[in-house]
Design an enzyme around this catalytic site. Structure first.
Site, short mmCIF file in Angstrom:
data_model
loop_
_atom_site.label_atom_id
_atom_site.label_comp_id
_atom_site.label_asym_id
_atom_site.label_seq_id
_atom_site.Cartn_x
_atom_site.Cartn_y
_atom_site.Cartn_z
N GLY A 131 -1.30 -42.68 -4.29
CA GLY A 131 -1.33 -42.35 -2.87
C GLY A 131 -1.92 -40.96 -2.65
N SER A 132 -2.48 -40.75 -1.47
CA SER A 132 -3.00 -39.43 -1.13
C SER A 132 -1.87 -38.56 -0.58
CB SER A 132 -4.11 -39.56 -0.08
OG SER A 132 -5.19 -40.28 -0.63
N GLY A 133 -2.17 -37.30 -0.37
CA GLY A 133 -1.17 -36.39 0.17
C GLY A 133 -0.51 -35.52 -0.88
N HIS A 134 -0.85 -35.77 -2.17
CA HIS A 134 -0.29 -34.99 -3.28
C HIS A 134 -1.36 -34.10 -3.93
CE1 HIS A 134 3.36 -37.34 -3.00
NE2 HIS A 134 2.70 -38.47 -3.17
N ASP A 188 2.40 -48.60 -6.78
CA ASP A 188 1.24 -48.38 -7.64
C ASP A 188 1.12 -49.48 -8.69
OD1 ASP A 188 0.03 -45.70 -6.82
OD2 ASP A 188 2.15 -45.20 -7.00
N HIS A 216 8.92 -37.19 -3.87
CA HIS A 216 9.08 -37.72 -2.51
C HIS A 216 10.52 -37.57 -2.05
CE1 HIS A 216 6.10 -40.11 -4.75
NE2 HIS A 216 5.35 -39.97 -3.69
#
Lengths: 211, 336
Positions: free
Chosen positions: B55-58, B111, B220
């Site tokens: 996922g993006s955002g990391h 994932d 998270h």
């Protein structure tokens, strides 16, 4: 409208209604997910169902199975994440099982839900009781198998009820998957957001057949 | 907690726009492929390929670890959501040079499902795919249930070694073997002191009482080992090391490690350095030699505050791949 079975055009209309219902339910789905997850389930489902609605509007489906599979592919591809994989698999696998059906009747509904449930369980490895969509999906599939000789509106009535009770039952479960797992007992008292989504999906199907 | 102001455009377009910006940051060395992948240009024919993603955002992970002697490509999802199977397939096709592709990513349900489906689609296209899951977070499950552990900051060390190995070996099996060894030799633990936020809504990703710290908490906000009152760096360092050294990776007198102190977002380099200062004598006391230290904010969750400590136990083979130079937006290293 009260029907024994649906033709292709009606199935597409019904699916469009499912999309509208989920898109409009974004706030309650997000709220449900905030209680046990990271709060993005509603946004994801909204994104997936918006993509599915666009796909349905394009039309040109040769058969009922292809329309159902198109919803699955649109969701999977636009959502990503666990929800995209699960709900995409639900519609794609379920759709494959009704290949050759010219009408969507109670028998087709049972075949759709059985394959949907098997596909989701094979992909996500969840069992009944793990606080996932399976807790609403599995009882719905079982109920559909029991009512496959009944008229579609009766069958969908019972199936929607089974999904709803399954979703309610998920409130008392301790999650074994996803972010809710990390809450342990903290998620008890709240339904699984995926189970809620699925119960809304079958409600919308029922409402189309039996408004 | 007050919402952190963000300098963005459409809040729902963050994943797509950051990927465009990332590609631009490679200045021609990499390109965007399909809906959401970044792939190195000029990958030689016959190269064993390494694909990462998540996922993006990391940022900068995972897509910022694409580079020379690093990952060949990355499949990128929306914010905090795994990339869908069609993106994984597009990335796989773009990195494949006929020798197969290794998928290397963090062990999260979304994932795993999406990359597995991507692998099935790739197999329909006659591309050989193998998978190594990263599960370095010792706080997320006991050692006998490693397959339930999450992947956190140790991924940077593992991707660095896998990327070097992918440039050097000539079979997918060999790359899998080396990558598994690097993974099996890595342990991490994090501590969170404040949540990051979801860019689209500004909502915090989890709740943590002010003045508290989640020891072992995931990136998270997944539950960790315990929630305590925030303490000093000198008090925290032995607690984190105890969790790592108490795991099943044998580390003692004479062993050499890589040490990585990572910021989860808003924790400053100052704090990371103070933590590094506290960790070093504790390791020295046990006779554990730090071969190389990495300090940085590479595995993040927006403005989440907190840090993680990762340890990778080296042997001669892993050291050889670690020593190779590498270059990416997220991590670069000169020849040692």
């Amino acid at each position: 409208m009260s029907k024994e079975s649906l033709n292709l055009e009606e199935v597409v209309e019904m699916l469009d209604g499912v999309c509208d219902k989920i898109i409009a339910s974004e706030p309650i789905l997000s709220e449900a997910d905030r209680n046990i997850g990271d709060g993005d389930h509603g946004l994801g489902m909204q994104r997936g169902m918006t993509a599915a609605k666009e796909k349905l509007a394009e039309g040109g489906f040769p058969s009922i199975d292809k329309a159902l599979m198109a919803v699955g592919m649109a969701m999977m591809s636009s959502m990503g994440g666990a929800s995209g994989a699960i709900f995409g698999t639900l519609f794609s696998n379920g759709g494959k099982a009704v290949a050759g059906c010219e009408n969507f009747d109670s028998k087709a509904l049972a075949a759709f839900l059985k394959a949907a449930c098997e596909g989701v369980q094979a992909r996500g490895k969840a069992e009944v009781g793990d606080k996932t969509v399976v807790d609403a999906l599995a009882p719905a599939a079982e109920k559909a198998a029991e009512t496959e000789a009944a008229p579609l509106e009766e069958a969908l009535d019972s199936v929607a009820e089974a999904a709803e009770s399954g979703k309610e039952a998920s409130k008392d479960m301790v999650a074994k998957f996803g972010r809710a797992k990390s809450l342990g007992d903290g998620a008890v008292g709240h339904p699984d957001a995926g189970a809620l989504s699925f119960s809304l999906i079958v409600q919308a199907m029922r409402d189309y057949v039996k408004p | 907690m007050n919402k952190t102001p963000k300098i963005i455009n459409d809040p729902n377009a963050c994943a797509a726009e950051l990927l465009d910006g990332l590609v631009e940051a490679y200045d021609g060395a990499a390109r965007k492929v399909g809906k959401g992948s970044i792939v190195m240009n000029d990958l030689p024919e016959g190269k064993v390929a390494l694909l990462v993603g998540g996922g993006s955002g990391h940022e900068p992970i995972y897509h910022g670890l694409v580079g020379r002697n690093m990952a060949d490509g990355a499949a990128c999802g929306d914010i905090f959501a795994a990339p869908p199977p069609d993106i994984v397939l597009e990335a796989t096709q773009a990195v494949d040079r006929g020798k197969g592709v290794l998928y290397l990513y963090g062990n999260y349900a979304g994932d795993v499902m999406n990359f597995d489906m991507g692998a099935e689609l790739a197999s329909d296209e006659d591309i050989e795919v193998q998978t190594v899951l990263i599960w370095d977070d010792v706080a997320s499950a006991p050692p006998e249930r490693k397959e339930d552990r999450r992947g956190i900051a140790g991924l940077v060390l593992i991707v660095k070694i896998a990327g070097a190995a992918a440039a050097a070996v000539d079979s997918l099996e060999e790359l899998v073997r080396i990558t598994r060894k690097a993974r099996d030799n890595t342990r991490s633990v994090g501590v969170a002191v404040a949540a990051g936020s979801i860019p689209a809504t500004g909502a915090p990703t989890f709740e943590l009482e002010e003045g508290k710290m989640g020891v072992g908490m995931g990136i998270h906000g997944e539950k960790g080992v315990r929630v305590d009152t925030i303490c000093t760096a000198d008090e925290l360092a032995p607690q984190l090391l105890e969790i790592i050294l108490g795991d099943d990776l044998e580390l003692g007198e004479g062993d050499e490690i890589l040490l990585f102190v990572n910021s989860l977002g808003s924790t400053t380099q100052m704090e990371l350095l103070i933590m590094n200062r506290a960790l070093k004598p504790l390791l020295a006391e046990k006779g554990i030699k730090v071969y190389d230290t990495v300090i940085g904010d590479i595995v993040t969750c927006q403005e989440m505050a907190g840090l993680s400590v990762s340890v990778l136990k080296l042997d001669d083979e892993l050291k050889k791949y670690w020593n190779m130079p590498c270059q990416s937006v997220g991590y670069s290293k000169m020849e040692s």
